[in-house]
Motif scaffolding. Structure first.
Motif, mmCIF file in Angstrom:
data_model
loop_
_atom_site.group_PDB
_atom_site.id
_atom_site.type_symbol
_atom_site.label_atom_id
_atom_site.label_comp_id
_atom_site.label_asym_id
_atom_site.label_seq_id
_atom_site.Cartn_x
_atom_site.Cartn_y
_atom_site.Cartn_z
ATOM 1 N N ALA A 41 45.995 23.904 42.536
ATOM 2 C CA ALA A 41 45.444 25.249 42.680
ATOM 3 C C ALA A 41 46.067 26.204 41.660
ATOM 4 O O ALA A 41 47.296 26.235 41.492
ATOM 5 C CB ALA A 41 45.685 25.770 44.091
ATOM 6 N N ASP A 108 41.508 31.973 47.523
ATOM 7 C CA ASP A 108 42.511 31.409 46.621
ATOM 8 C C ASP A 108 43.630 30.728 47.415
ATOM 9 O O ASP A 108 44.065 29.619 47.079
ATOM 10 C CB ASP A 108 43.135 32.504 45.745
ATOM 11 C CG ASP A 108 42.140 33.163 44.801
ATOM 12 O OD1 ASP A 108 41.187 32.485 44.393
ATOM 13 O OD2 ASP A 108 42.329 34.355 44.496
ATOM 14 N N THR A 111 43.264 27.235 49.073
ATOM 15 C CA THR A 111 43.223 26.050 48.206
ATOM 16 C C THR A 111 44.568 25.325 48.144
ATOM 17 O O THR A 111 44.618 24.168 47.707
ATOM 18 C CB THR A 111 42.788 26.418 46.776
ATOM 19 O OG1 THR A 111 43.736 27.340 46.208
ATOM 20 C CG2 THR A 111 41.392 27.032 46.775
#
Length: 277
Positions: A41, A108, A111
């Motif tokens: 990520a 975000d 992830t």
């Protein structure tokens, strides 16, 4: 076309074979090799650096708080004021760091959140040490470090010392004597609001010119708690913005736990006296 500028022509050192360089002095090889994302990520690097830099600032805060506490025990408390101001500015830096982390959206974070396992900022021994130094003392908060005897000892030793506020009250008592239950209490427990302490600080504030050092000390403590409260508030809003009301990775209630911490007052008499002046 003019020649390219060469700093060595003006005396700049350009060769460091066997000599200390900037990177050597700061240990940058170690520092910059300390980021090891587990996932692919993109935002995990942000998350790691945010927390690592916060720990570095907290290390400096502990350095300054320890020195301030020692200085307040001496004959001249004034040098401690600069140290306390510096800690306030450190927490201003920590506050600004939340603005960077808030660029990470909930999508975000999801992830890579699972890669954190049970790790959580709740387990930061440096943050716990700062809380203990400032007087928010709770023996139960040592338990997350039971797997590290060295950290257990560090925090237990801190609980055995007088907090920063205890030392400030000892200084206050030299001018306005305070009762034994204030000066000789069990240091492992948090300070309990005391009427005699409140009255002593009120006397300082009613005539600051006559008690300027104590007056300035009081305001430095209020400044510090002000910035510390802002840091806690920004922590709550950042967590709520990113994960909502999910339980924290370390098992706490997440936002509900952090909101409970907002109610903690480190120097209660200094805040409450303002109502009665």
């Amino acid at each position: 076309m003019s020649e390219r500028y060469d700093p060595s022509t003006e005396g700049a050192q350009m060769s460091f074979d066997g000599r200390m360089s900037y990177g050597d002095y700061l240990g940058l090889s170690t520092l910059l090799d300390a980021q090891h994302p587990i996932s692919d990520a993109h935002d995990e690097m942000l998350f790691i650096i945010q927390h690592q830099t916060s720990e570095l600032w907290m290390r400096l805060a502990i350095h300054e708080l320890g020195a301030a506490r020692a200085t307040l025990r001496g004959d001249d408390m004034r040098p401690a004021f600069k140290m306390l101001t510096r800690v306030s500015r450190i927490f201003e830096q920590l506050n600004s760091a939340w603005d960077v982390l808030r660029t990470m959206t909930p999508s975000d974070y999801t992830t890579f959140r699972d890669t954190l396992g049970q790790s959580s900022g709740f387990q930061s021994h440096q943050y716990r040490q700062i809380e203990f130094i400032l007087g928010n003392r709770n023996k139960a908060m040592v338990r997350p470090h039971a797997h590290r005897p060295d950290l257990m000892k560090l925090l237990d030793d801190e609980l055995a010392r007088k907090s920063l506020y205890d030392v400030a009250l000892a200084a206050l008592s030299e001018t306005f004597p305070l009762p034994p239950e204030v000066l000789t209490r069990d240091t492992a427990l948090p300070h309990a609001e005391n009427e005699a302490v409140a009255e002593a600080w009120a006397r300082v504030y009613r005539d600051p010119a006559a008690h300027w050092a104590l007056y300035e000390l009081a305001e430095k403590l209020v400044d510090l708690e002000d910035y510390f409260r802002r840091w806690r508030f920004n922590h709550v809003t950042t967590v709520e913005r990113v994960i909502g009301f999910k339980r924290g990775t370390g098992g706490t209630g997440g936002v509900s736990y952090l909101k409970r911490m907002l109610d903690v007052e480190l120097f209660p008499e200094l805040w409450h006296l303002r109502t009665n002046l």
